[in-house]
Design a protein around this motif. Sequence first.
Motif, PDB file in Angstrom:
ATOM      1  N   GLN A  66       6.094  -9.774  12.665  1.00  9.83           N
ATOM      2  CA  GLN A  66       6.556 -10.167  11.550  1.00  9.83           C
ATOM      3  C   GLN A  66       5.517 -10.385  10.509  1.00  9.83           C
ATOM      4  OE1 GLN A  66      10.086 -11.046  11.523  1.00  9.83           O
ATOM      5  NE2 GLN A  66       9.766  -9.966  13.422  1.00  9.83           N
ATOM      6  N   ALA A  67       4.633  -9.456  10.314  1.00 12.96           N
ATOM      7  CA  ALA A  67       3.603  -9.375   9.224  1.00 12.96           C
ATOM      8  C   ALA A  67       4.203  -9.084   8.038  1.00 12.96           C
ATOM      9  CB  ALA A  67       2.366  -8.566   9.566  1.00 12.96           C
ATOM     10  N   ASP A  68       3.599  -9.376   6.647  1.00 13.20           N
ATOM     11  CA  ASP A  68       4.194  -9.318   5.661  1.00 13.20           C
ATOM     12  C   ASP A  68       3.100  -8.238   5.047  1.00 13.20           C
ATOM     13  OD1 ASP A  68       6.186 -11.309   5.236  1.00 13.20           O
ATOM     14  OD2 ASP A  68       4.566 -12.554   5.466  1.00 13.20           O
ATOM     15  N   VAL A  69       1.920  -8.142   5.230  1.00  9.11           N
ATOM     16  CA  VAL A  69       0.735  -7.588   4.686  1.00  9.11           C
ATOM     17  C   VAL A  69      -0.015  -6.988   5.953  1.00  9.11           C
ATOM     18  CG1 VAL A  69      -1.305  -7.120   3.090  1.00  9.11           C
ATOM     19  CG2 VAL A  69       0.996  -8.621   2.396  1.00  9.11           C
ATOM     20  N   LEU A  70      -0.457  -5.719   5.816  1.00 14.89           N
ATOM     21  CA  LEU A  70      -1.318  -5.048   6.814  1.00 14.89           C
ATOM     22  C   LEU A  70      -2.603  -4.646   6.301  1.00 14.89           C
ATOM     23  CD1 LEU A  70      -1.700  -3.903   9.722  1.00 14.89           C
ATOM     24  CD2 LEU A  70      -0.866  -1.686   8.660  1.00 14.89           C
ATOM     25  N   LEU A  71      -3.541  -5.172   6.928  1.00 19.18           N
ATOM     26  CA  LEU A  71      -5.129  -4.810   6.651  1.00 19.18           C
ATOM     27  C   LEU A  71      -5.460  -3.734   7.711  1.00 19.18           C
ATOM     28  CD1 LEU A  71      -7.612  -5.279   5.304  1.00 19.18           C
ATOM     29  CD2 LEU A  71      -8.235  -7.443   6.679  1.00 19.18           C
ATOM     30  N   VAL A  72      -5.809  -2.656   7.070  1.00 20.78           N
ATOM     31  CA  VAL A  72      -6.394  -1.613   7.856  1.00 20.78           C
ATOM     32  C   VAL A  72      -7.772  -1.160   7.456  1.00 20.78           C
ATOM     33  CG1 VAL A  72      -6.084   0.882   8.388  1.00 20.78           C
ATOM     34  CG2 VAL A  72      -4.217  -0.648   7.740  1.00 20.78           C
ATOM     35  N   TYR A  73      -8.712  -1.244   8.497  1.00 22.63           N
ATOM     36  CA  TYR A  73     -10.094  -0.916   8.270  1.00 22.63           C
ATOM     37  C   TYR A  73     -10.758  -0.011   9.218  1.00 22.63           C
ATOM     38  CZ  TYR A  73     -11.848  -4.184  12.174  1.00 22.63           C
ATOM     39  OH  TYR A  73     -11.963  -4.561  13.213  1.00 22.63           O
ATOM     40  N   THR A  74     -11.960   0.521   8.469  1.00 18.42           N
ATOM     41  CA  THR A  74     -12.498   1.523   9.494  1.00 18.42           C
ATOM     42  C   THR A  74     -14.103   1.439   9.118  1.00 18.42           C
ATOM     43  OG1 THR A  74     -12.603   3.986  10.224  1.00 18.42           O
ATOM     44  CG2 THR A  74     -12.400   3.346   7.879  1.00 18.42           C
ATOM     45  N   ILE A  75     -14.704   1.971  10.246  1.00 17.23           N
ATOM     46  CA  ILE A  75     -16.233   1.851  10.000  1.00 17.23           C
ATOM     47  C   ILE A  75     -16.910   3.272  10.249  1.00 17.23           C
ATOM     48  CG2 ILE A  75     -18.311   0.895  11.144  1.00 17.23           C
ATOM     49  CD1 ILE A  75     -16.553  -1.264  10.292  1.00 17.23           C
ATOM     50  N   ASP A  76     -17.452   3.525   9.196  1.00 16.98           N
ATOM     51  CA  ASP A  76     -18.455   4.666   9.341  1.00 16.98           C
ATOM     52  C   ASP A  76     -19.940   4.539   9.488  1.00 16.98           C
ATOM     53  OD1 ASP A  76     -19.607   7.394   8.693  1.00 16.98           O
ATOM     54  OD2 ASP A  76     -18.757   7.568   6.745  1.00 16.98           O
ATOM     55  N   THR A 133     -20.703   1.595   6.963  1.00 16.41           N
ATOM     56  CA  THR A 133     -19.963   1.480   5.843  1.00 16.41           C
ATOM     57  C   THR A 133     -18.435   0.881   6.563  1.00 16.41           C
ATOM     58  OG1 THR A 133     -21.156   2.658   4.423  1.00 16.41           O
ATOM     59  CG2 THR A 133     -18.989   2.290   3.830  1.00 16.41           C
ATOM     60  N   ALA A 134     -18.142  -0.292   6.100  1.00 15.48           N
ATOM     61  CA  ALA A 134     -16.836  -0.582   6.552  1.00 15.48           C
ATOM     62  C   ALA A 134     -15.745  -0.835   5.093  1.00 15.48           C
ATOM     63  CB  ALA A 134     -16.775  -2.303   6.802  1.00 15.48           C
ATOM     64  N   SER A 135     -14.756   0.079   5.419  1.00 16.68           N
ATOM     65  CA  SER A 135     -13.522   0.141   4.278  1.00 16.68           C
ATOM     66  C   SER A 135     -12.234  -0.348   4.583  1.00 16.68           C
ATOM     67  CB  SER A 135     -13.541   1.812   3.931  1.00 16.68           C
ATOM     68  OG  SER A 135     -14.945   2.516   3.531  1.00 16.68           O
ATOM     69  N   ALA A 136     -11.573  -0.674   3.922  1.00 19.18           N
ATOM     70  CA  ALA A 136     -10.482  -1.417   4.233  1.00 19.18           C
ATOM     71  C   ALA A 136      -9.369  -1.319   3.080  1.00 19.18           C
ATOM     72  CB  ALA A 136     -10.659  -3.059   4.630  1.00 19.18           C
ATOM     73  N   LEU A 137      -8.041  -1.515   3.514  1.00 18.67           N
ATOM     74  CA  LEU A 137      -6.945  -1.695   2.483  1.00 18.67           C
ATOM     75  C   LEU A 137      -6.083  -2.623   2.810  1.00 18.67           C
ATOM     76  CD1 LEU A 137      -4.176   0.051   3.265  1.00 18.67           C
ATOM     77  CD2 LEU A 137      -5.853   1.994   2.874  1.00 18.67           C
ATOM     78  N   PHE A 138      -5.087  -3.282   1.981  1.00 14.64           N
ATOM     79  CA  PHE A 138      -4.174  -3.840   2.081  1.00 14.64           C
ATOM     80  C   PHE A 138      -2.840  -3.144   1.695  1.00 14.64           C
ATOM     81  CE2 PHE A 138      -7.609  -7.194   0.979  1.00 14.64           C
ATOM     82  CZ  PHE A 138      -7.280  -8.014   2.255  1.00 14.64           C
ATOM     83  N   THR A 139      -1.916  -3.029   2.702  1.00 12.50           N
ATOM     84  CA  THR A 139      -0.588  -2.487   2.333  1.00 12.50           C
ATOM     85  C   THR A 139       0.470  -3.272   2.760  1.00 12.50           C
ATOM     86  OG1 THR A 139       0.416  -0.351   2.691  1.00 12.50           O
ATOM     87  CG2 THR A 139      -0.632  -1.343   4.717  1.00 12.50           C
ATOM     88  N   ASP A 140       1.630  -3.193   2.030  1.00 11.59           N
ATOM     89  CA  ASP A 140       2.894  -3.898   2.410  1.00 11.59           C
ATOM     90  C   ASP A 140       3.442  -3.286   3.324  1.00 11.59           C
ATOM     91  OD1 ASP A 140       5.642  -4.424   1.806  1.00 11.59           O
ATOM     92  OD2 ASP A 140       5.091  -5.508   0.140  1.00 11.59           O
ATOM     93  N   VAL A 141       3.890  -4.360   4.453  1.00 11.84           N
ATOM     94  CA  VAL A 141       4.367  -3.587   5.670  1.00 11.84           C
ATOM     95  C   VAL A 141       5.932  -3.264   5.344  1.00 11.84           C
ATOM     96  CG1 VAL A 141       5.198  -4.525   7.898  1.00 11.84           C
ATOM     97  CG2 VAL A 141       3.163  -5.202   7.128  1.00 11.84           C
ATOM     98  N   ARG A 142       6.560  -3.468   4.636  1.00 14.78           N
ATOM     99  CA  ARG A 142       7.795  -3.193   4.231  1.00 14.78           C
ATOM    100  C   ARG A 142       8.132  -1.850   3.507  1.00 14.78           C
ATOM    101  NH1 ARG A 142       7.455  -8.620   3.578  1.00 14.78           N
ATOM    102  NH2 ARG A 142       8.476 -10.010   4.911  1.00 14.78           N
ATOM    103  N   THR A 143       7.176  -1.838   2.563  1.00 13.82           N
ATOM    104  CA  THR A 143       7.330  -0.688   1.711  1.00 13.82           C
ATOM    105  C   THR A 143       6.117   0.373   1.654  1.00 13.82           C
ATOM    106  OG1 THR A 143       6.082  -1.584  -0.185  1.00 13.82           O
ATOM    107  CG2 THR A 143       8.559  -2.269   0.086  1.00 13.82           C
ATOM    108  N   GLY A 144       4.813   0.173   2.222  1.00 14.46           N
ATOM    109  CA  GLY A 144       3.860   0.982   1.927  1.00 14.46           C
ATOM    110  C   GLY A 144       3.133   0.792   0.804  1.00 14.46           C
TER     111      GLY A 144
END
Length: 239
Positions: A129-139, A170-181
């Motif tokens: 039931q999340a509204d926003v997804l935080l995706v991160y990666t480490i280089d 280096t840590a990189s991340a983005l916030f994306t809308d769960v419903r629409t992308g």
Amino acid sequence: MRSLKALLFGLAIFCSGCASYVTPGGPVRLADINRADVAEVASRKPSPNFPARLAIVRVQAPQYKSYTSDSWGTGRFSVVTTQELLSEEQIQGMEKWSSVAGVAPINRLLLPSNLDSLDDLRVSAAKVQADVLLVYTIDTSFRVQGRIHAPLSILSLGAMPDRDAHITATASALFTDVRTGFVYGLSEATAKTAGLTNVWGSSSTVDLKRVEAEQESFKLLLPQLEKTWAGIARQYVKQ
């Protein structure tokens, strides 16, 4: 490729007492997993629902492995479900951000076995039931005496480097809308750890430095994420 990676890590484990270390797997270019044509991306709109429930997931290259963890999923990327970088205290801190209703790391039970796009992660986030997804990666990169070692490289620990030995994460991340992308915003932070010459005797001590660099990069990322999130909340919270 998979058998080669398994062989490299098997060799590292076998040789843990004979001075070798395998560098961790690679990162993911977050833009590459947002699979959509330009017109579709441009047409995506936010569906703000604040205060928002936030889901968090770490993505890495396919079949990612490190000295202490591996990943889940086949496809164009994989997910690291071991919370090696994100602490409970940090989760509690994120829950105190403005307009955050809750924070939930995505675990393996919520993930499909095949991971090809950001949409697969959005489905998993929707299950909590999340509204926003935080995706991160480490280089993470190892530089030893002028040479940068690629992911899954075998480092010989027998000859101790006397200079220019460090790890950069280096840590990189983005916030994306769960419903629409819809992508709300991005953040990035880099940390560098020196002192490798003092721990060059074993895989475990070298890996502690790797974890230290990655944890520091994520620690530095958090204030950037909070700042980005504050801007998102200001823009989309209903007045």
